[in-house]
Write an enzyme that holds these catalytic residues in place. Structure first.
Site, mmCIF file in Angstrom:
data_model
loop_
_atom_site.group_PDB
_atom_site.id
_atom_site.type_symbol
_atom_site.label_atom_id
_atom_site.label_comp_id
_atom_site.label_asym_id
_atom_site.label_seq_id
_atom_site.Cartn_x
_atom_site.Cartn_y
_atom_site.Cartn_z
ATOM 1 N N GLU A 1 -2.368 -8.617 -5.305
ATOM 2 C CA GLU A 1 -3.111 -9.093 -4.141
ATOM 3 C C GLU A 1 -2.333 -8.924 -2.843
ATOM 4 O OE1 GLU A 1 -6.147 -12.318 -4.260
ATOM 5 O OE2 GLU A 1 -4.440 -13.489 -3.532
ATOM 6 N N LYS B 1 -1.978 -10.496 0.404
ATOM 7 C CA LYS B 1 -2.285 -11.840 0.916
ATOM 8 C C LYS B 1 -1.182 -12.249 1.885
ATOM 9 C CE LYS B 1 -2.775 -16.555 -0.990
ATOM 10 N NZ LYS B 1 -2.799 -17.303 -2.261
ATOM 11 N N LYS C 1 -11.681 -9.894 -1.740
ATOM 12 C CA LYS C 1 -11.428 -11.319 -1.989
ATOM 13 C C LYS C 1 -11.904 -12.079 -0.753
ATOM 14 C CE LYS C 1 -9.067 -14.591 -4.437
ATOM 15 N NZ LYS C 1 -7.598 -14.672 -4.316
ATOM 16 N N GLU D 1 -15.367 -16.613 -10.226
ATOM 17 C CA GLU D 1 -14.249 -17.550 -10.311
ATOM 18 C C GLU D 1 -14.748 -18.954 -10.624
ATOM 19 O OE1 GLU D 1 -11.036 -17.406 -7.341
ATOM 20 O OE2 GLU D 1 -11.584 -19.470 -6.879
ATOM 21 N N ASN E 1 -9.533 -19.943 -12.148
ATOM 22 C CA ASN E 1 -8.555 -20.188 -11.093
ATOM 23 C C ASN E 1 -7.693 -21.379 -11.491
ATOM 24 O OD1 ASN E 1 -7.086 -20.363 -8.757
ATOM 25 N ND2 ASN E 1 -8.857 -20.303 -7.384
ATOM 26 N N GLU F 1 -6.208 -16.497 -12.699
ATOM 27 C CA GLU F 1 -5.885 -16.372 -11.279
ATOM 28 C C GLU F 1 -4.952 -17.494 -10.820
ATOM 29 O OE1 GLU F 1 -9.472 -16.225 -8.931
ATOM 30 O OE2 GLU F 1 -10.641 -15.627 -10.678
ATOM 31 N N SER F 2 -3.945 -17.132 -10.063
ATOM 32 C CA SER F 2 -3.068 -18.067 -9.348
ATOM 33 C C SER F 2 -2.003 -18.703 -10.231
ATOM 34 C CB SER F 2 -3.865 -19.191 -8.675
ATOM 35 O OG SER F 2 -4.829 -18.673 -7.783
#
Length: 263
Positions: free
Chosen positions: A59, A61, A121, A170, A190, A220-221
């Site tokens: 990503e 970001k 995103k 998500e 997530n 995710e994350s």
């Protein structure tokens, strides 16, 4: 304190309406229609993840509401092609400006430089944003269950598919798993609660066995250890969305390459 997700979505509604004043839906849709008539195809993010031994979604970001600036001076052309060269299976590009320091322009800046799927995103609440994504060269879009009613999610998923865009849906809680009825291409869990920003990778393990879907599973994350990727793969996940882990480094592309080597 207001839930930050509610704040972001409220701002996004205003932002989308302002954009419609600059480029009318009619004009945008006509541009996309011409693009699709030209036969310009998209990459399949779900197939790329399913066929990869790593499945890293790298990503781009620069900022987050909880951390502030992560890598303020990062430029897409300095980072994103290096992600692709370093072994990423797909790319995620934040296009929200106010909260994440992104812009929709980041995607066309790098589209011709990479030959792997790009995910827009964004906090998508209107089909207008799907047409924007298709026009700039995205291959997939993020839909967040917490932002949408089930009917809205189903309608946006259908429109995305009509535009030849794949959908990463998500979810964060067990209650949101019912949104899988909307038939996304990828089912994301997530590990970060977007209301509180509390992050716990155990959330993916907890919900994995409850996900009755043929969609490609994505965690995710909060992922920063190759061992975690291996454990998540054993639990059925094939995609791993990672941003801060790489973007906080001076050379995000090199950080990704070294992470994959450790897997």
């Amino acid at each position: 304190m207001q839930d930050i997700l509610q704040e972001i979505v409220a701002f996004k509604r205003v932002e989308v309406e302002q954009q419609k004043q600059l480029v009318s839906p009619r004009d945008l849709y006509a541009r996309v229609e011409r693009l699709m008539a030209a036969g310009i195809s998209a990459y399949s993010m779900s197939r790329s993840l399913a066929s990869s031994p790593y499945g890293i979604i790298a990503e781009f970001k620069r900022k987050s509401p909880s951390k502030g600036w992560i890598h303020e001076d990062a430029k897409p052309m300095d980072v994103v092609p290096m992600y692709a060269a370093g072994g990423a299976s797909a790319l995620s590009i934040l296009t929200d400006n106010k909260y994440f320091g992104g812009t929709l322009d980041f995607i066309p800046q790098v589209r011709q430089a990479v030959d792997i799927p790009i995910l827009r995103k964004e906090f998508i609440i209107d089909e207008y944003q799907l047409f924007e994504a298709r026009l700039v060269g995205a291959d997939a879009v993020l839909l967040i269950a917490a932002d949408l009613s089930k009917d809205q999610c189903r309608s946006l998923t259908r429109t995305a598919h009509d535009l030849k865009l794949e959908v990463l849906l998500e979810m964060h809680s067990e209650d949101e798993l019912e949104y899988l009825d909307c038939e996304p291409d990828m089912a994301g869990i997530n590990n970060r609660n977007l209301g509180t920003f509390h992050t716990d990778v155990a959330n993916s393990f907890r919900l994995a066995e409850k996900m009755a879907t043929e969609a490609v599973k994505v965690s995710e994350s909060g992922i920063s250890n190759p061992d975690t990727v291996r454990q998540l793969r054993a639990a059925g996940f094939r995609g791993f969305l990672m941003g801060e882990c790489f973007m906080k480094e001076k050379d995000p592309g090199l950080a990704l390459k070294q992470f994959i080597e450790r897997i």
